[in-house]
Scaffold this motif. Structure first.
Motif, PDB file in Angstrom:
ATOM      1  N   GLN A  52      35.827  31.879  44.995  1.00 26.54           N
ATOM      2  CA  GLN A  52      37.162  31.484  44.597  1.00 26.54           C
ATOM      3  C   GLN A  52      37.965  32.665  44.078  1.00 26.54           C
ATOM      4  OE1 GLN A  52      38.866  28.845  44.767  1.00 26.54           O
ATOM      5  NE2 GLN A  52      37.385  27.231  45.286  1.00 26.54           N
ATOM      6  N   ILE A  53      37.337  33.352  43.143  1.00 28.49           N
ATOM      7  CA  ILE A  53      38.088  34.386  42.442  1.00 28.49           C
ATOM      8  C   ILE A  53      37.518  35.743  42.828  1.00 28.49           C
ATOM      9  CG2 ILE A  53      38.844  35.212  40.185  1.00 28.49           C
ATOM     10  CD1 ILE A  53      38.017  32.501  39.083  1.00 28.49           C
ATOM     11  N   PRO A  54      38.332  36.596  43.389  1.00 27.23           N
ATOM     12  CA  PRO A  54      37.826  37.948  43.634  1.00 27.23           C
ATOM     13  C   PRO A  54      37.712  38.700  42.324  1.00 27.23           C
ATOM     14  CG  PRO A  54      40.116  37.789  44.289  1.00 27.23           C
ATOM     15  CD  PRO A  54      39.714  36.419  43.878  1.00 27.23           C
ATOM     16  N   GLY A  55      36.643  39.408  42.174  1.00 27.36           N
ATOM     17  CA  GLY A  55      36.436  40.173  40.936  1.00 27.36           C
ATOM     18  C   GLY A  55      37.384  41.361  40.849  1.00 27.36           C
ATOM     19  N   TYR A 111      36.764  44.424  40.886  1.00 24.76           N
ATOM     20  CA  TYR A 111      36.434  45.528  41.763  1.00 24.76           C
ATOM     21  C   TYR A 111      36.622  45.177  43.217  1.00 24.76           C
ATOM     22  CZ  TYR A 111      34.379  47.673  37.682  1.00 24.76           C
ATOM     23  OH  TYR A 111      34.203  48.231  36.465  1.00 24.76           O
ATOM     24  N   ASN A 112      37.017  43.936  43.467  1.00 25.69           N
ATOM     25  CA  ASN A 112      37.116  43.500  44.841  1.00 25.69           C
ATOM     26  C   ASN A 112      38.532  43.026  45.116  1.00 25.69           C
ATOM     27  OD1 ASN A 112      36.364  42.907  47.384  1.00 25.69           O
ATOM     28  ND2 ASN A 112      35.177  41.066  46.882  1.00 25.69           N
ATOM     29  N   SER A 113      39.477  43.733  44.685  1.00 22.85           N
ATOM     30  CA  SER A 113      40.863  43.316  44.812  1.00 22.85           C
ATOM     31  C   SER A 113      41.229  43.140  46.292  1.00 22.85           C
ATOM     32  CB  SER A 113      41.744  44.378  44.166  1.00 22.85           C
ATOM     33  OG  SER A 113      43.053  44.259  44.640  1.00 22.85           O
ATOM     34  N   PRO A 114      42.008  42.054  46.638  1.00 22.21           N
ATOM     35  CA  PRO A 114      42.384  41.818  48.035  1.00 22.21           C
ATOM     36  C   PRO A 114      43.287  42.895  48.605  1.00 22.21           C
ATOM     37  CG  PRO A 114      43.463  40.252  46.597  1.00 22.21           C
ATOM     38  CD  PRO A 114      42.475  40.966  45.774  1.00 22.21           C
ATOM     39  N   PHE A 115      43.924  43.653  47.720  1.00 24.87           N
ATOM     40  CA  PHE A 115      44.822  44.688  48.210  1.00 24.87           C
ATOM     41  C   PHE A 115      44.097  45.949  48.602  1.00 24.87           C
ATOM     42  CE2 PHE A 115      48.234  42.074  47.282  1.00 24.87           C
ATOM     43  CZ  PHE A 115      48.116  41.563  46.005  1.00 24.87           C
ATOM     44  N   ARG A 116      42.812  46.017  48.274  1.00 24.10           N
ATOM     45  CA  ARG A 116      42.060  47.229  48.657  1.00 24.10           C
ATOM     46  C   ARG A 116      41.559  47.077  50.071  1.00 24.10           C
ATOM     47  NH1 ARG A 116      39.683  50.259  44.168  1.00 24.10           N
ATOM     48  NH2 ARG A 116      38.058  50.906  45.604  1.00 24.10           N
ATOM     49  N   LYS A 117      41.345  48.200  50.710  1.00 23.08           N
ATOM     50  CA  LYS A 117      40.779  48.140  52.059  1.00 23.08           C
ATOM     51  C   LYS A 117      39.325  47.690  52.021  1.00 23.08           C
ATOM     52  CE  LYS A 117      42.545  52.050  53.337  1.00 23.08           C
ATOM     53  NZ  LYS A 117      42.896  53.285  53.992  1.00 23.08           N
ATOM     54  N   GLU A 118      38.601  48.282  51.086  1.00 26.41           N
ATOM     55  CA  GLU A 118      37.181  47.913  50.964  1.00 26.41           C
ATOM     56  C   GLU A 118      36.828  47.836  49.496  1.00 26.41           C
ATOM     57  OE1 GLU A 118      36.214  51.120  53.266  1.00 26.41           O
ATOM     58  OE2 GLU A 118      36.056  52.513  51.600  1.00 26.41           O
ATOM     59  N   PRO A 119      35.812  47.046  49.177  1.00 25.16           N
ATOM     60  CA  PRO A 119      35.514  46.877  47.745  1.00 25.16           C
ATOM     61  C   PRO A 119      35.046  48.193  47.117  1.00 25.16           C
ATOM     62  CG  PRO A 119      33.824  45.833  49.110  1.00 25.16           C
ATOM     63  CD  PRO A 119      34.914  46.222  50.031  1.00 25.16           C
ATOM     64  N   ASP A 120      35.283  48.261  45.833  1.00 22.72           N
ATOM     65  CA  ASP A 120      34.875  49.415  45.029  1.00 22.72           C
ATOM     66  C   ASP A 120      33.341  49.515  45.046  1.00 22.72           C
ATOM     67  OD1 ASP A 120      34.296  50.713  42.174  1.00 22.72           O
ATOM     68  OD2 ASP A 120      36.395  51.106  42.695  1.00 22.72           O
ATOM     69  N   PRO A 121      32.805  50.706  44.981  1.00 24.25           N
ATOM     70  CA  PRO A 121      31.332  50.803  44.943  1.00 24.25           C
ATOM     71  C   PRO A 121      30.678  50.048  43.785  1.00 24.25           C
ATOM     72  CG  PRO A 121      32.380  52.958  44.687  1.00 24.25           C
ATOM     73  CD  PRO A 121      33.420  52.029  45.107  1.00 24.25           C
ATOM     74  N   TRP A 122      31.449  49.866  42.703  1.00 25.70           N
ATOM     75  CA  TRP A 122      30.887  49.115  41.589  1.00 25.70           C
ATOM     76  C   TRP A 122      30.574  47.680  42.005  1.00 25.70           C
ATOM     77  CZ3 TRP A 122      28.360  50.118  37.520  1.00 25.70           C
ATOM     78  CH2 TRP A 122      28.592  51.287  36.793  1.00 25.70           C
ATOM     79  N   GLU A 123      31.372  47.157  42.937  1.00 24.90           N
ATOM     80  CA  GLU A 123      31.153  45.797  43.399  1.00 24.90           C
ATOM     81  C   GLU A 123      29.751  45.672  43.976  1.00 24.90           C
ATOM     82  OE1 GLU A 123      33.234  43.291  43.119  1.00 24.90           O
ATOM     83  OE2 GLU A 123      31.938  41.920  44.185  1.00 24.90           O
ATOM     84  N   LEU A 124      29.389  46.671  44.810  1.00 22.96           N
ATOM     85  CA  LEU A 124      28.058  46.618  45.410  1.00 22.96           C
ATOM     86  C   LEU A 124      26.984  46.744  44.346  1.00 22.96           C
ATOM     87  CD1 LEU A 124      29.065  49.041  48.218  1.00 22.96           C
ATOM     88  CD2 LEU A 124      28.560  46.624  48.552  1.00 22.96           C
ATOM     89  N   GLN A 125      27.256  47.593  43.396  1.00 28.09           N
ATOM     90  CA  GLN A 125      26.284  47.772  42.311  1.00 28.09           C
ATOM     91  C   GLN A 125      26.083  46.452  41.576  1.00 28.09           C
ATOM     92  OE1 GLN A 125      25.569  51.179  41.911  1.00 28.09           O
ATOM     93  NE2 GLN A 125      23.911  50.820  40.469  1.00 28.09           N
ATOM     94  N   LEU A 126      27.213  45.747  41.312  1.00 26.51           N
ATOM     95  CA  LEU A 126      27.116  44.480  40.598  1.00 26.51           C
ATOM     96  C   LEU A 126      26.344  43.458  41.418  1.00 26.51           C
ATOM     97  CD1 LEU A 126      30.702  44.115  39.126  1.00 26.51           C
ATOM     98  CD2 LEU A 126      28.631  44.609  37.874  1.00 26.51           C
ATOM     99  N   GLN A 127      26.570  43.522  42.723  1.00 25.01           N
ATOM    100  CA  GLN A 127      25.828  42.565  43.547  1.00 25.01           C
ATOM    101  C   GLN A 127      24.336  42.810  43.491  1.00 25.01           C
ATOM    102  OE1 GLN A 127      27.391  42.832  47.452  1.00 25.01           O
ATOM    103  NE2 GLN A 127      29.242  41.692  46.955  1.00 25.01           N
ATOM    104  N   LYS A 128      23.988  44.068  43.403  1.00 24.68           N
ATOM    105  CA  LYS A 128      22.554  44.399  43.401  1.00 24.68           C
ATOM    106  C   LYS A 128      21.898  44.100  42.064  1.00 24.68           C
ATOM    107  CE  LYS A 128      23.092  48.397  45.802  1.00 24.68           C
ATOM    108  NZ  LYS A 128      22.955  49.815  45.688  1.00 24.68           N
ATOM    109  N   ALA A 129      22.702  44.123  40.984  1.00 28.98           N
ATOM    110  CA  ALA A 129      22.074  44.057  39.665  1.00 28.98           C
ATOM    111  C   ALA A 129      21.678  42.648  39.302  1.00 28.98           C
ATOM    112  CB  ALA A 129      23.040  44.612  38.626  1.00 28.98           C
ATOM    113  N   LYS A 130      20.641  42.570  38.480  1.00 26.64           N
ATOM    114  CA  LYS A 130      20.191  41.287  37.970  1.00 26.64           C
ATOM    115  C   LYS A 130      20.935  41.039  36.682  1.00 26.64           C
ATOM    116  CE  LYS A 130      16.116  40.739  36.067  1.00 26.64           C
ATOM    117  NZ  LYS A 130      14.684  40.619  35.782  1.00 26.64           N
ATOM    118  N   PRO A 131      21.394  39.836  36.431  1.00 30.40           N
ATOM    119  CA  PRO A 131      22.154  39.621  35.198  1.00 30.40           C
ATOM    120  C   PRO A 131      21.292  39.819  33.976  1.00 30.40           C
ATOM    121  CG  PRO A 131      21.777  37.558  36.348  1.00 30.40           C
ATOM    122  CD  PRO A 131      21.332  38.597  37.261  1.00 30.40           C
TER     123      PRO A 131
END
Lengths: 467, 361
Positions: B173-176, B178-198
């Motif tokens: 629903q909500i883009p984070g 680091y994943n703003s819709p106006f960017r061409k591609e998500p920020d590398p932090w986005e990938l890092q967050l995806q990989k991390a365990k909470p």
């Protein structure tokens, strides 16, 4: 102080410990406060309760003793007088590593001041326990024990022998491989204090197989580790030619030269002195230093360093290298160090020590130097006492070498020699005469000063032949 | 007569002549006297001179011979001296040659061997190069390790950061952020967050009272050295669920003495050992080791007739043959099969186990 003292006897143990800790911090800060602690008669109480209490109290009390003992020999003597050494040694046998560390630290600070205090520490039986402490797994304890052994061994050969008899050298040698920088620094310092006193002790340190492991310490990132490693090698190499040869055979000369190149300032000093000692023993070793490319490095030190004592050491080392045979002197002269040495000798800003050392170095090298291109600049700006040697060297070489004679004339050296004023009958005059005898009369007259004037005079007084 | 006449003619003049001659002769007589004297003196002088010459000659001869003799004596001495000098010079020269050779040899062999020195210096420079290379490699290795350690630390830090910021991850629903819709591609932090365990929330721990003083000033802060407070912190595990056993049963089980099974108590090849034991005892007892043979010789010649069971080829199955091939080369292990097998206990633990599994409650 008067408020804290009764708190030491409080029922609650935490209060005792905290009171001891407070006393320790006070004594640590200042000399006078430490004296006040001693005068307030607190030490006997501390020592008495050290024997009985739990380990927190022991740590705090050892901290107080250490803080008092570090300021001056008299305070340390006061600590010894109230019988603290035996209780500290008992603390060294405790199970808790923190207590051992505090006790070892206190003993190290006491032994640091002079030989009698060290002897008192040794008599209390601390050395075998310190050797056991070194073998413990905790790094901090190892550090402190190594530093305490180093402080004990540094005063006299007998104390160093005691440390060696307790079997410390083998363990210290093993710990050189440890990656911790501070530990290496203390261990190397301890080994160098042991090795510096006599040949036998140095040989014992060498037998513990420190070469070539010590050479890896010369590449460490920490400046103090490099400095202490150089100091250790220097203390070993300075005793006899055989030990120097051992160091050179193990590749120590090259490693030390690289280390000198990578350091700056005071950390270079032990390395420079080591090269000087090695070269001083015999000409083969000096030649070994030369082929390890030591001379360019030393001349760089001589010109770069701002401090006088380092320059003096470099000048001394160069003198030791160059004084053996003409080959050695040539190797030193080729790197253009002689003018630098001369300028150091002549400059008024250099300290006395530097002037004396550079003068000796110049003299030593000049007496063997037959490399004439390096000697020529000396003819121009040397003071008379050095000029004498320079001209002497020329007078030894020129009679035998015709190419050198030619070069001497074309470079203007002969002209300069004619201009030198010397008293007849002095050694300088003899040298000048022997140089003049190498050349035909006309050339000598041609170059003698005022020759153009005499020629012109002859022109003036000449009667042209009128036919 | 003629003569007389002549004489008489001359007699007149004789007197004159006689007087003339006498008077005239006088100066001549002096002159002649002088001349005669001169001649005589000259002659006498010549005589004497001749004599002296003669004497001189003789004396010269004598002196010549004497001087020759002296000279020859001197010459002999000179020759001797010269000879002696020449011999001494020769000896000196030879001695110099010997000494030169010997000194050269001695210096080269015992004091200073030039080639050895050269070799030594070469070896030293080779060692130096080797050591320099080794030290460089060592330094490089250290650097690499340090860099690796640094990188790992950085990684860990970033990973920890990502775990802390895990809630900023973008959802459907909500883009984070680091994943703003106006960017061409998500920020590398986005990938890092995806990989991390909470990072889970820490349960509120009971605040532990430290005696802060004792740890600050010691470098040796391992947990073994001293506890942080006077009393031990409470164990805040979850409580065990009941029901609990009777304490006497528990203690019984805990302090039960060892009851080994029969299998453990007796060795596995006990039968074989017992047989051997018996054989040994019999051997001790027996007087004669030979087997007793029957007396009658009838049996010697009699052929043994086996029973029917044993004579058929359909013999009872020997399990050994069934399981193992007859060719010993095919056997995997050259040991024989075990004939005595271990026992298994079925009922040995009945009623003795601690757990209540399988029991009818």
């Amino acid at each position: 102080m008067s408020l804290l003292r009764p708190l030491l006897l409080d029922v609650v143990p935490t209060i005792q410990q905290t009171a001891a800790l407070a006393l320790g911090r006070l004594a640590n800060y200042n000399d006078d406060l430490a004296e006040a602690v001693v005068k307030g008669d607190i030490l006997p109480q501390l020592v008495y309760s050290l024997a009985e209490q739990n380990r927190f109290y022991k740590k705090a009390a050892a901290f107080v003793l250490r803080a008092v003992g570090k300021h001056s020999p008299q305070l340390a003597q006061a600590i010894v007088d109230c019988g603290a050494l035996d209780t500290l040694v008992i603390c060294l046998e405790d199970f808790d590593p923190g207590v051992k560390e505090a006790a070892a630290w206190a003993l190290g600070y006491i032994a640091r001041h002079n030989a009698e205090l060290s002897q008192a520490v040794v008599d209390a039986g601390a050395v075998p326990l310190l050797v056991l402490c070194i073998q413990e797994p905790e790094i901090a304890l190892k550090r402190i024990a190594a530093s305490a052994l180093s402080d004990i061994a540094k005063h006299s050969p007998e104390l160093a022998q005691t440390v060696v008899d307790a079997g410390a050298v083998a363990h210290l040698a093993q710990m050189i491989l440890n990656p911790d920088a501070k530990l290496k620094h203390q261990v190397l310092s301890a080994l160098s204090q042991v090795a510096k006193h006599s040949v036998d002790l140095a040989e014992m340190v060498v037998e513990a197989e420190i070469f070539p492991v010590v050479l890896t310490c010369l590449k460490d990132k920490d400046e103090y580790v490099k400095k202490n490693a150089c100091t250790l090698i220097r203390e070993i190499a300075k005793h006899t030619p055989e030990l120097s040869q051992l160091v050179v055979n193990a590749g120590g000369a090259a490693a030390v030269i690289d280390c000198i190149g990578s350091c700056k300032g005071n950390t270079r000093l032990p390395g420079i002195m080591m090269l000087g000692y090695v070269a001083a023993h015999s000409e083969n070793l000096a030649m070994a230093v030369i082929i390890s490319k030591g001379v360019p490095q030393l001349s760089v030190c001589l010109s770069e360093e701002p401090e006088d004592h380092i320059k003096a050491a470099a000048a001394w080392a160069l003198g030791q290298i160059g004084r053996h045979t003409p080959e050695h002197a040539r190797a030193v002269a080729v790197t253009n160090t002689l003018p630098v040495l001369l300028s150091l000798y002549m400059s008024t800003e250099s300290s006395e020590d530097l002037q004396v050392k550079s003068k000796k170095a110049i003299k030593n090298i000049l007496q063997k130097c037959t490399y004439l291109p390096a000697l020529e600049p000396f003819l121009y700006d040397a003071p008379p006492n050095i000029l004498k040697h320079v001209v002497g060297q020329f007078s030894k070489v020129l009679p035998h070498d015709s190419k050198a004679r030619r070069l001497f004339v074309t470079s203007g050296g002969l002209k300069k020699v004619q201009e030198i004023k010397a008293e007849p009958g002095s050694l300088l005059q003899d040298y000048i005469n022997s140089i003049n005898n190498c050349y035909p009369e006309e050339i000598v007259r041609y170059y003698s000063p005022g020759y153009s004037d005499t020629l012109l005079q002859r022109v003036d007084s000449y009667q042209p032949l009128i036919n | 007569m003629a003569t007389l006449a002549r004489l008489q003619a001359r007699s007149l003049t004789v007197g004159n002549e006689y007087y003339f001659r006498n008077s005239v002769v006088d100066p001549f007589r002096n002159k002649e006297n002088d001349a005669a004297v001169k001649i005589q003196s000259w002659f006498r002088g010549c005589q004497v001179r001749a004599y002296i010459r003669h004497l001189h000659r003789i004396v010269t001869i004598i002196q010549k011979w004497w001087r020759g003799f002296l000279g020859r004596k001197q010459y002999q001495l000179t020759v001797q001296v010269a000879y002696y000098t020449m011999m001494m010079n020769l000896y000196n020269a030879m001695a110099v040659r010997i000494q030169r050779r010997w000194r050269g040899y001695r210096v080269r062999k015992y004091l200073f061997n030039y080639y050895y020195l050269k070799e030594y210096l070469r070896v030293v420079s080779e060692t130096n190069d080797a050591i320099r290379k080794a030290l460089e490699e060592f330094a490089e290795m250290k650097e690499r390790e340090e860099k690796k350690a640094n990188l790992e630390r950085e990684e860990k830090k970033r990973d920890y950061q990502a775990r802390k910021m895990h809630y900023l991850l973008s959802t459907k629903q909500i883009p984070g952020i680091y994943n703003s819709p106006f960017r061409k591609e998500p920020d590398p932090w986005e990938l890092q967050l995806q990989k991390a365990k909470p990072l889970t929330h820490q349960r509120p721990k009971v605040k532990q009272k430290y005696s802060t003083s004792l740890t600050d000033w010691l470098a040796c802060t391992s947990a073994r050295s001293f506890p942080r407070s006077e009393i031990l912190p409470p164990i805040n595990r979850k409580k065990c669920q009941g029901p609990f056993r009777d304490i006497t049963e528990v203690l019984e089980q805990r302090y039960k003495p060892l009851e080994p099974t029969l299998r453990v108590a007796e060795p596995i090849d006990e039968l074989k050992l017992a047989r051997e034991d018996l054989r040994r005892k019999e051997w001790l007892r027996n007087v004669n080791d030979n087997m007793f043979l029957p007396f009658s010789s009838y049996h010697k010649n009699e052929k043994y007739i086996p029973s029917m069971h044993l004579s058929s080829k359909y013999s009872p199955i020997s399990h050994k043959e069934q399981f193992r091939s007859e060719d010993p080369k095919k056997w995997i292990c050259d040991k024989d099969f075990q004939t005595v097998l271990p026992s298994f206990e079925l009922f040995s633990k009945y009623g003795k186990l601690y757990s209540k599994a399988g029991q009818i409650v």
